[in-house]
Write an enzyme that holds these catalytic residues in place. Structure first.
Site, PDB file in Angstrom:
ATOM      1  CG  HIS A 258     -12.718  46.238  -6.327  1.00  0.00           C
ATOM      2  ND1 HIS A 258     -11.730  47.167  -6.118  1.00  0.00           N
ATOM      3  CD2 HIS A 258     -12.153  45.022  -6.110  1.00  0.00           C
ATOM      4  CE1 HIS A 258     -10.611  46.545  -5.772  1.00  0.00           C
ATOM      5  NE2 HIS A 258     -10.839  45.249  -5.762  1.00  0.00           N
ATOM      6  CD  GLU A 313     -13.520  39.300  -4.427  1.00  0.00           C
ATOM      7  OE1 GLU A 313     -14.078  40.091  -5.228  1.00  0.00           O
ATOM      8  OE2 GLU A 313     -12.563  39.630  -3.702  1.00  0.00           O
TER       9      GLU A 313
END
Length: 370
Positions: A258, A313
């Site tokens: 991320h 995700e």
């Protein structure tokens, strides 16, 4: 004529990705990437993850928007607005067969008129599940299902998608997802919304711009490929070989890493718990957990200097698949949740009333002397 060669100096520092650049002050949310913490208006994510989406909107809109001061107010307003949005679906759906699902959502949102009387922040929230469900059904060759204004936002979303009343487990899982992704600091789509709002373009223009930013695969398009990866791996005895070969080719493992978080994304844990509670999610979730464990071990071994942890995700894909969304619609469902944050940021920026106009550093050629 002589043109002066003097050019006013640009700021001394630049950051192409705006890292460590403070571009706004907000009361809405804070992302602490080092600690793996997401704070939304004074609450840690794990404190609000069990709230209804309507209750979260009350929190986000507090002191920024008139009316809708209780959860019941918001549910009633959204229900009426979903019914109003459906009339656009009936008229415009036949014109979108050539568009992808996110392009179709962009098209339908653009049909919302600034002159309409429903408060624009309410209509923006209400319209997305109506449009997204109809778009998904249209892609599958099915007619759209009219909303039921008496249902909660999450329940009606699933009702419009499937045409039948969803289970309590599925509603709870989708509601948790919508709450979890509703706001996340000054991400690319939220920043885009605030820039547009600062020009006084209005709510609909601002959130459509945000959706256009979300469409990019570096921001909102990653959940679907997580399922593609799980499908490609196939079985538990192939996990190590598949992941190792992918890393050896220099490929990215979908659902890991991320831009902000240097530890585990807190949203991943909330969604992992949500999908784990679904009665029919056992086989897929068990396999996904095995993939996650092996991926984290390999990433730590092969990329020891890069903190690559599970991100939102990975379990987003499992939640949305489990409640019945086709993977082509995942970005639109993401938008349904993030619209909560977008509308709040637009309202906050409009209240500030200042045009966002940063400087750039000119690195092109100087004009010649004449």
């Amino acid at each position: 004529m002589t043109i002066s060669s003097h050019i006013a100096p640009a700021p001394e520092t630049t950051s192409p990705g705006l890292e460590n650049t403070v571009a706004a002050e907000t009361i809405l949310s804070h992302v602490d990437g080092a600690a793996g913490r997401l704070i939304v208006r004074g609450y840690d994510l794990d404190q609000i993850s069990s709230w209804s989406f309507e209750a979260l909107l009350v929190l986000l809109w507090k002191d920024l928007a008139p009316g809708q001061v209780t959860e019941a107010d918001v549910q009633s307003a959204l229900g009426q607005a979903r019914a109003a949005a459906f009339h656009l679906v009936e008229r415009l759906l036949p014109t979108i067969p050539h568009l992808s699902q996110v392009e179709a959502l962009r098209f339908l949102l653009a049909a919302l008129a600034d002159s309409q009387t429903v408060p624009h922040h309410v209509m923006a929230i209400a319209a997305v599940p109506v449009f997204a469900a109809a778009i998904a059904r249209n892609a599958a060759g099915s007619a759209p299902v009219a909303p039921d204004a008496s249902l909660s936002h999450a329940e009606d979303f699933l009702f419009m998608l499937h045409g039948t009343r969803p289970s309590e487990e599925n509603v709870r899982a989708l509601n948790t997802y919508l709450v979890t992704v509703a706001d996340h600091g000054l991400n690319a789509s939220t920043f885009a919304a605030r820039v547009i709002a600062s020009t006084k373009a209005g709510m609909f223009s601002s959130v459509i711009g945000a959706l256009c930013a979300l469409k990019g695969p570096l921001h909102g398009g990653a959940p679907g490929p997580v399922l593609d990866m799980l499908d490609a791996i196939g079985s538990e005895d192939n996990i190590n070989a598949w992941l190792s070969a992918s890393l050896a080719r220099g490929e990215r493992l979908m659902g890991f890493g991320h831009r902000i978080y240097r530890v585990r994304d807190p949203r991943a844990d909330v969604l992992k718990q949500a999908v784990g509670l679904l009665r029919h999610g056992g086989g897929r979730i068990g396999f996904a957990e095995a993939v996650e464990a092996e991926a984290l071990a390999l990433l730590a071994e092969k990329k020891p200097l890069r903190p690559l942890q599970t991100n939102v995700e990975f379990y987003t894909a499992l939640v949305l698949e489990a409640v019945g969304f086709p993977r082509e619609s995942f970005t639109n469902v993401f938008a349904a949740g993030r619209m909560g944050g977008w509308t709040a940021h637009v309202l906050e920026q409009e209240r500030l009333g200042k045009l966002i106009r940063p400087q750039s550093r000119y690195v092109g050629p100087q004009p010649s002397q004449m």
